[in-house]
Structure formats: structure tokens, C-alpha cells
Design a protein around this motif. Structure first.
Motif: not given
Ligand code: UTP
Length: 299
Positions: A63-88
Motif C-alpha cells: 500500500g505504501a507504494l501506491e500511496d507514494y504516487f498519490d498527489i499530497n495536496p496538504v503537504l503541497e499547500q503547507a510547503l507553498r505557504k512556507a515558501g519552500k519552493d525548492a521542496l515543492l
């Protein structure tokens, strides 16, 4: 018109027993080399070779493998908010296009040949690639890309396997090629043996986990009985092509292969990939040098 290779099968349904207890709950392919799971290296290599459809043969507990390929909107939003563009950007590079991934289940680990056969309905009448993610290969030109180019050059649509010279005493860990004609990077093959003892090995040219196969090889798997270790071997289905007087090529790739299915290979890859990373190189190399001199001093 010659057919392009646009589909790749990733057989990831093995039990990964050499990494127990970790693989009790973590798929081997999710284990990380520096900061990327093994499967990401395989996907990047496939993309570089022009692959558009990614077919995973999975099993219970992946299952972890299938999850890995899912888009993670929560994480993306948090990185965007924090201005962590490279990580994004790093995160976004792992996103897969909708519909580009398919998962097929192998209900029982009956062998690599069987795993590939499980994906047969997703392969129509076209050549396809097979990538084993635990063979990680560092190369200037990604190895599958080298092979797709060689496949297009031969132009005869024959199956091709990646090959590498190994010490004779190690042949019992590999599928081994019986060479008919050595043309340099390409060899024409007249036979293949799975895991031969050193004294029975027809050469020291071993098959590594990259293949370009044809629908005919898939048909051969129907007839393959349990081979070495009682498993349905992909090697036997490819060897059947030769029995039917069709060409099979070995391709000597340019690159350094790490067997990340074994503990020693995984550790070697960690060191090599760590040293190759600009952001880690200095600190890591200094540490390794200190370790080596401490070891020497203790001897
Ligand atoms: P391995 O020979 O490395 O087996 O399989 P394994 O189960 O992954 O690991 P160990 O030997 O128990 O530690 C080579 C590749 O073939 C896949 C594996 O997932 C791996 O990518 N495979 C193997 C399958 O998908 N199904 C099988 O039945 C066997």
C-alpha cells in the motif's frame, strides 16, 4: 512502421526476505537511497526512455507504494505557504499523470516470469520494458534509454536484456547468457541459463534487471513450468525465443549497477549516491575519510 516502447512493467510483488524485518511492513521499493525511494529512480529512468504508461505488479502489503504516487495536496499547500519552493518542486516532480499508472496484483509470489505474465492484459501487440527497481544503475545516459536506442537500431523487434560481466564464481546469482556473436555493446544470444553453478555457466555475462520484451515472450510464459528455485522464471520464457529461432540480444550497458536487493549492495549504493550529491559530498566524504583512517589506525 517500427513500434515504440511506451509501456513499462515494474514487478514489485516479491517478498523481499533479504531485508526482513524491515520488509515486514515496508515494501523494499520504498526504502530510500539518500532521500528518494528506489521506485523513484526506476520511474525517472523509465521517463527518460520515453515510457508513458507505468504498470506495477504488486502484492499484499504494498500500500505504501501506491500511496507514494498519490498527489499530497496538504503537504503541497503547507510547503507553498512556507515558501519552500525548492521542496515543492521536488515533490511535484514525483507526481504522476492521471491514468499513467496501473496496478495489477500477483496473488502468489510464483516468480518474476509469473509477475510479468500477470500484466499481460495491459500489453497489446507492442514491445514493452521491464524494470526491476532493486537494480539501481548510475549512468550518464539512463540505461533503459540506452537500450531503447539500441532496440530501435537493431530494427528487428527482437527481445533484449541488459547484461554485465560478473566474476565467474558469482554466476549462480544471475541469469547467464550463452553468447553466439559478440558485437561489442550488443551480443546475439544462443542460450540463457538461470543461476548456473560456476562450472556450468556458459559465460560470465549476467542478465541485470532491465529488459525490452515482445508479446511473444509473454506467450512463452504460458508454457514455462517452474524453473530454478521452483519459480516461473522470465529467463526461461526469453530462452524459449531462441528455441523458436528468434533473435535475442544482450546489451552491455554503460553504467554502474548496484544490487539494492541485497544489504551490501544497498549500502554501497548509499555511499555512491551520497558522494555524488553536491549538497552532501563534502561533509559525507570527510566523514568517510575519518572512518577509514580510524579503521587503519586500529589495525
Ligand atoms: P528477488 O529475486 O529480488 O526477490 O526479485 P524478492 O522477493 O524481491 O527479494 P528476496 O530475494 O526475498 O530478498 C526480483 C524482482 O522480481 C520481483 C521482486 O519484487 C523484485 O522486483 N518479483 C519476484 C515479483 O514481482 N514476483 C515474484 O514472484 C518474484
Amino acid at each position: 512502421m517500427r513500434q515504440k516502447v511506451t509501456k513499462a512493467i515494474f514487478p514489485v510483488a516479491g517478498l523481499g526476505t533479504r531485508f526482513l524485518p524491515a520488509t515486514k511492513s515496508i515494501p523494499k521499493e520504498i526504502m530510500t537511497l539518500v532521500d528518494r525511494p528506489l521506485i523513484q529512480y526506476a520511474i525517472d529512468e523509465a521517463r527518460a526512455a520515453g515510457i508513458k504508461e507505468f504498470i506495477f505488479v504488486t502484492s499484499r502489503g504494498k500500500g505504501a507504494l501506491e500511496d507514494y504516487f498519490d498527489i499530497n495536496p496538504v503537504l503541497e499547500q503547507a510547503l507553498r505557504k512556507a515558501g519552500k519552493d525548492a521542496l515543492l518542486e521536488t515533490l511535484k516532480a514525483t507526481n504522476m499523470e492521471s491514468g499513467a499508472i496501473a496496478y495489477i496484483r500477483q496473488h502468489k509470489a510464483l516468480g518474476l516470469g509469473h509477475a510479468v505474465w500477470c500484466a499481460r492484459r495491459l500489453i497489446s501487440n507492442e514491445p514493452f520494458a521491464v524494470i526491476l527497481p532493486d537494480d539501481v544503475i548510475a549512468a550518464d545516459t539512463p540505461v533503459l534509454q540506452q537500450m531503447v536506442e539500441a532496440f530501435e537500431e537493431t530494427g528487428d523487434g527482437s527481445a533484449m536484456v541488459a547484461a554485465m560481466e560478473v566474476p565467474k564464481e558469482k554466476t549462480s546469482a544471475y541469469g547467464v547468457l550463452d553468447v553466439d556473436e559478440d558485437m561489442g555493446s550488443l551480443v546475439r544470444v544462443k542460450g540463457m541459463v538461470e543461476k548456473p553453478k560456476a562450472e556450468d555457466a556458459p559465460s560470465n555475462l549476467a542478465v541485470i534487471g532491465r529488459y525490452i520484451l515482445t508479446p511473444k515472450v509473454l506467450q512463452n510464459i504460458n508454457k514455462v513450468k517452474g524453473g530454478a528455485g521452483g519459480e516461473i522464471q522470465l529467463t526461461d520464457a526469453i530462452a524459449e525465443e531462441i528455441a523458436k529461432e528468434r533473435n535475442v540480444y544482450g546489451y552491455r550497458f554503460r553504467g554502474q549497477r548496484f544490487d539494492c536487493g541485497s544489504k551490501a549492495g544497498f549500502l554501497q549504493a548509499t555511499v555512491a549516491f551520497g558522494m555524488a550529491r553536491e549538497d552532501l559530498r563534502d561533509e559525507f566524504t570527510t566523514y568517510l575519510e575519518e572512518m577509514m583512517s580510524l579503521r587503519k589506525a586500529a589495525q
